[in-house]
Design an enzyme around this catalytic site. Structure first.
Site, short mmCIF file in Angstrom:
data_model
loop_
_atom_site.label_atom_id
_atom_site.label_comp_id
_atom_site.label_asym_id
_atom_site.label_seq_id
_atom_site.Cartn_x
_atom_site.Cartn_y
_atom_site.Cartn_z
N ASN A 183 0.68 -1.23 -0.05
CA ASN A 183 -0.07 -0.07 0.01
C ASN A 183 0.63 1.38 0.04
O ASN A 183 1.06 1.87 -1.08
CB ASN A 183 -1.04 -0.12 1.27
CG ASN A 183 -2.08 1.04 1.00
OD1 ASN A 183 -2.06 2.02 0.15
ND2 ASN A 183 -3.32 0.79 1.64
N ASP A 184 1.37 1.52 1.16
CA ASP A 184 2.22 2.80 1.21
C ASP A 184 3.30 2.94 0.45
O ASP A 184 3.69 4.07 -0.29
CB ASP A 184 2.53 3.11 2.50
CG ASP A 184 1.42 3.43 3.69
OD1 ASP A 184 0.32 3.73 3.12
OD2 ASP A 184 1.68 3.09 4.65
N VAL A 185 3.89 1.82 0.20
CA VAL A 185 5.13 1.61 -0.84
C VAL A 185 4.91 2.15 -2.31
O VAL A 185 5.90 1.93 -3.01
CB VAL A 185 5.90 0.43 -0.61
CG1 VAL A 185 6.42 0.40 0.93
CG2 VAL A 185 5.21 -0.60 -1.12
N VAL A 186 3.72 2.06 -2.65
CA VAL A 186 3.38 2.56 -4.09
C VAL A 186 2.45 3.65 -4.30
O VAL A 186 1.94 3.95 -5.22
CB VAL A 186 2.62 1.43 -4.81
CG1 VAL A 186 3.59 0.15 -5.06
CG2 VAL A 186 1.41 0.73 -4.03
N SER A 242 0.11 3.32 7.52
CA SER A 242 0.19 4.59 8.03
C SER A 242 -1.23 5.57 8.06
O SER A 242 -1.22 6.66 8.38
CB SER A 242 1.03 5.60 6.98
OG SER A 242 0.80 5.49 5.61
#
Lengths: 462, 101
Positions: free
Chosen positions: A387-390, A428
């Site tokens: 999720n957050d990493v993309v 996050s």
């Protein structure tokens, strides 16, 4: 030459060999080709050092040493063999904490005995004991959090002040002992109690997402404590091995914190790494669902597919199914690559371990710098539980807590397929703009089930 | 070992650790952290010496705890590192792997 002198020479020579074996082992562990032999080299070093220590001049209490070794080693062997790959990070935390506790125990024996001669020796004994005890209780909390035994992050006003007071009190006691002003058993006991409490209160407020950085930090601290106790015991193997781990671990901690775009201080002293962070930034557009059969056709006729796995894949234990899916695609002539973000999973490299477990060859796995330019040429980016990493807001939205974090440019692919359990936000708590893009489709469901459906769909294409 | 020699050892060992890890690819971060966790299991020899020279019941008790914990660090660190690294194979070795469960 008296017998003890030749024994001493043999011991010193063996510790020298051990130090060499450790360094060669660590060096070999830093390349995927030689990594497997690295642990064997280091293991040989440990075996040499342990066996030769039985010859130490003036050793007694073998009836205590040997059973303690078998019980401690046996329990660790049993637990280490049983633990699932997804739970590796907390086991590392646990074993690391044990090392810190052992360093503190050595310091305690020396300090209670009151034999530490010279200010340098007593200072190092105190420093190693303090650090080891903090690492012990802190690692235990890290283990509890990742294992799900501790689910709340305890925070209250003035927490940092309390930590500072605890640290200051421990340091004052440490100075009293180190300067030979008051090294009574009561003061020594108070020092260790304060250090153990400090480890607890430092670690409790830190959220699960930041735990890997904390574990790495405690790993470095344990190394340092072991090195310090090595000076106290005049043991070269401990000095070298402990210091090497201390510096290597510090660098690793920095690399991990940098990959998350945070400073180490930020990780330790702010409470962000927890769910429920501020969800900022409005995203326009809508979530567009898609059926597995359509995705199957899309991938079967693609030139290039890049898979972006995240913790969601690990939770669903989907890595085996995903690899089965990818093998089908490879057999059809599709180029398949895996893109791993430095902080995907629970630890840097954790995702690689899980993929390796499923049998994915490491040369299909690329990290962020290698793969980011390739997304533009990819027909499909398959996001599995990441999720957050993309999340492209890391590039664009200055107000976002993850702004500036390097991300995988999955949004540049011609089609983006997101396999996701539900509509929730990431660790996050930030809404993911990628999911709302025109070229993105959502495939809802458990990652393992979705992968099985995709396999069926691709087989149906024939 | 004199103080200044000890200081040199400390300095050189610190640079060695930094150098060894500075070129490591991300895919090996977790195994390497685990491997370095194993390496500080060398605390076992210190714990053995501490217990081996313990006289009072208090010293012996703490010494036993120290050896227990240190043995756990060394053995556990070895087992999990070995299990993780066992799985690193290139595509050349595909199909030759054995299951880990």
């Amino acid at each position: 030459m008296p017998a003890w002198a030749s024994a001493d020479l043999l011991i010193q020579a063996s510790y020298f060999v051990t130090a060499v074996l450790f360094i060669i082992g660590l060096k070999r562990m830093s390349s995927p080709v030689s990594a497997r032999s690295g642990i064997l080299w280091a293991g040989a070093g440990m075996a040499v050092a342990t066996l030769i220590t039985f010859l130490y001049p003036g050793m007694s209490n073998y009836e205590l040493i040997i059973p303690a070794m078998f019980v401690g080693g046996g329990l660790a062997w049993w637990s280490g063999k049983r633990v699932a790959m997804t739970d590796m990070p907390q086991m590392i935390a646990l074993y690391n904490g044990m090392g810190g506790g052992a360093a503190a125990a050595i310091a305690a024996v020396e300090l209670y005995r009151g034999e530490a001669q010279g200010y340098a020796t007593s200072t190092l004994a105190v420093a190693g004991g303090l650090i080891g005890a903090v690492s012990f209780s802190g690692s235990a909390i890290a283990f509890g959090k990742l294992q799900g035994l501790i689910t709340r992050s305890v925070r209250f006003g003035g927490q940092q002040i309390l930590n500072l007071l605890l640290l200051a009190a421990a340091l004052i006691l440490g100075v009293l002992i180190a300067a030979h002003l008051n090294a009574s058993p009561a003061v020594v006991t108070a020092l260790f109690v304060l250090a153990l409490i400090l480890g607890l209160t430092m670690t409790l407020p830190i959220g699960g997402a930041d735990m890997p950085v904390v574990i790495s930090l405690y790993n470095a601290l344990t190394g340092l404590a072991v090195g310090f106790e090595g000076f106290v015991l005049n043991n070269a193997a401990m000095i070298i091995a402990g210091t090497v781990v201390g510096s290597a671990g510090t660098l690793l901690t920095q690399l991990m914190a940098r990959a998350m775009n945070r400073s180490l201080g930020n990780v330790l002293f702010s409470g962000f790494g927890d769910t429920g962070g501020a969800a900022t930034g409005e995203v326009s557009g809508s979530l567009k669902p898609i059926e597995a059969s359509d995705v199957g056709v899309m991938m079967a006729f693609a030139q290039k597919v890049i898979v972006v796995p995240g913790y969601g894949m690990a939770v669903a234990q989907a890595q085996h199914k995903i690899w089965e899916l990818c093998q089908l695609l490879i057999d059809r002539g599709v180029t398949v690559k895996f893109a791993i973000h430095p902080v995907a999973g629970r630890m840097p490299g954790h995702m690689n371990v899980l993929l390796a477990e499923a049998g994915v060859p490491y040369d299909l796995i690329s990290d962020l710098e290698e793969i980011n330019a390739e997304f533009e040429t990819a027909d499909v980016a398959l996001i599995i539980g990441a999720n957050d990493v993309v999340n492209p807001v890391a590039r664009t939205d200055k107000g976002s807590p993850i702004y500036g974090m390097p991300i995988l440019n999955a949004d540049k692919a011609k089609n983006v397929i997101v396999i996701k359990r539900g509509k929730g936000a990431g660790f996050s708590g930030i809404e993911n703009a990628l999911f709302y893009l025109d070229n993105t489709r959502m495939l809802y469901g458990d990652a393992q089930k979705a992968a099985a459906e995709l396999i069926q769909a691709i087989k149906a294409v024939g | 070992m004199t103080g200044i020699v000890a200081l040199y050892i400390f300095m050189l060992a610190a640079f060695t650790g930094y150098e060894v890890i500075s070129r490591v690819p991300v895919i090996l971060h977790t195994p390497l952290m685990s491997g370095s966790n194993f390496v500080h299991g060398i605390v076992l020899v210190g714990a053995m010496v501490a217990l081996g020279s313990a006289h009072t019941p208090l010293e012996k008790t703490i010494g036993v705890i120290g050896v227990l914990l240190a043995a756990g660090n060394a053995v556990g660190g070895y087992v999990v590192t070995e299990r993780m690294l066992e799985m690193f194979k290139s595509s050349g070795a595909r199909g030759a792997r054995k299951g880990s469960h």
